[in-house]
Design an enzyme around this catalytic site. Structure first.
Site, PDB file in Angstrom:
ATOM      1  N   ASP A   1      -5.587  -0.046   8.824  1.00 38.17           N
ATOM      2  CA  ASP A   1      -4.976   0.008   7.316  1.00 38.17           C
ATOM      3  C   ASP A   1      -5.737  -1.134   6.661  1.00 38.17           C
ATOM      4  O   ASP A   1      -5.585  -1.474   5.415  1.00 38.17           O
ATOM      5  CB  ASP A   1      -3.776   0.048   7.145  1.00 38.17           C
ATOM      6  CG  ASP A   1      -3.036   1.343   7.238  1.00 38.17           C
ATOM      7  OD1 ASP A   1      -3.928   2.395   6.932  1.00 38.17           O
ATOM      8  OD2 ASP A   1      -1.606   1.546   7.332  1.00 38.17           O
TER       9      ASP A   1
ATOM     10  N   LYS B   1       0.848  -1.181   0.025  1.00 38.77           N
ATOM     11  CA  LYS B   1       0.102   0.004  -0.088  1.00 38.77           C
ATOM     12  C   LYS B   1       0.829   1.338   0.124  1.00 38.77           C
ATOM     13  O   LYS B   1       1.726   1.509   0.781  1.00 38.77           O
ATOM     14  CB  LYS B   1      -0.779  -0.164   1.397  1.00 38.77           C
ATOM     15  CG  LYS B   1      -1.621   1.358   1.328  1.00 38.77           C
ATOM     16  CD  LYS B   1      -2.262   1.398   3.003  1.00 38.77           C
ATOM     17  CE  LYS B   1      -0.917   1.471   3.941  1.00 38.77           C
ATOM     18  NZ  LYS B   1      -0.246   2.854   4.119  1.00 38.77           N
TER      19      LYS B   1
END
Length: 309
Positions: free
Chosen positions: A143, A12
């Site tokens: 996340d 990410k």
């Protein structure tokens, strides 16, 4: 022989990250443009019918993780949470091929947990709705929901507000970690309380045909965690300088709470050349050329062509 299931856990990248406030419970509110790359970990597994869950960790970044109690690993926690919520009596033998640095600001552990949810939903033939899966993901970490989403999006709140955006092109990037971890809680403690950014600055309808166009738009944004992170780990500045000085670099920035930084380059050749030169100069750094995942590169990844070792 039991079928082997496999799921990718892409890195990410926070193309920008703004801290927009703080809740009464102490959690900070964020707004971040998130994309995923062709570099990442890989999770595989085989079905068990006795309900037991095992996890083995291999790969170049396994390091201390392979020596720790895997009961505390986010992959195991994701599997057991999914098992409890779904009520399944099935289990799994899981293998995590760890290729991303640990605690590095590119969602490695969160991406692994999201990959576990996707893999086990397939392996166990679960039919949980998106809302249930999002709740499981958020219970594992801020996340994990965005990693479960796995596509370019705007993330807000404490990670639970996700707005899907148009795919970015397969823009060439270089990811670099200096080989040192920084503490996310320590970075947030060092953040200036009066320095919160305004929310709603990103045009969610924007589409970009090139890396140059994306970087022009990103020029008005930044990473609010950079200054506190760099004050704790000055090597972050060295990484950004190394990325920026190579030919073709359009933007160099820290991702998440660091210490991994990314450089966006004009061409794949320039990104690969930059990665090779920097890796030769700084052999202790983790350096990898990659590209942003879009529909095109995601299809390549499905056949194993887009995840560099």
């Amino acid at each position: 022989m039991s079928a082997t299931y496999s799921e990718q856990a892409p890195a990410k990248v926070n193309l920008f990250l703004h801290v927009t406030g703080k809740r009464d419970d102490g959690y900070h509110l964020l707004e971040s443009l998130v994309c995923f790359t062709a570099a990442g970990d890989v999770l595989s597994g085989e079905l068990r019918d006795d309900g037991k869950i095992t996890l083995s960790i291999t790969g170049p970044m396994a390091g201390p993780l392979s020596l720790e109690d895997t009961e505390n690993n986010l992959v195991t926690r994701a599997a057991k949470t999914l098992q409890t919520v779904s009520g399944t009596a099935l289990g799994a033998d899981l293998i995590l091929d760890k290729r991303l640095p640990i605690a590095s600001g590119i969602g490695g552990g969160s991406a692994d947990a999201a990959a576990a949810i996707r893999l086990l939903c397939d392996m166990w033939k679960l039919d949980l709705d998106a809302e249930s899966l999002d709740r499981i993901a958020l219970s594992l970490g801020a996340d994990v929901p965005v990693c479960l989403h796995g596509k370019t999006c705007l993330m807000a709140g404490i990670g639970e507000e996700i707005t899907e955006l148009s795919d970015l092109p397969p823009i060439p990037m270089v990811l670099i970690n200096p080989g040192k971890a920084v503490s996310t809680p320590e970075i947030f403690r060092a953040l200036e309380a009066d320095g919160y950014s305004q929310s709603g600055l990103w045009n969610t309808n924007a589409e970009f045909a090139s890396g140059a166009a994306l970087c022009d738009a990103l020029a008005d944004c930044g990473n609010d965690l950079f200054l506190p992170a760099a004050s704790i780990l000055p090597e972050i500045c060295d990484v950004l300088s190394a990325l920026a000085r190579e030919e073709g670099c359009l933007l160099a920035r820290m991702s998440g709470s660091g210490a991994t930084c990314f450089g966006i380059y004009d061409t794949t050749e320039q990104a690969e050349r930059a990665a090779n030169l920097i890796a030769a100069e700084c052999p202790d750094w983790w350096v990898i050329p990659t590209q942003i995942l879009c529909q095109e590169t995601r299809v390549l990844s499905d056949i194993g062509a887009s995840f560099p070792d």
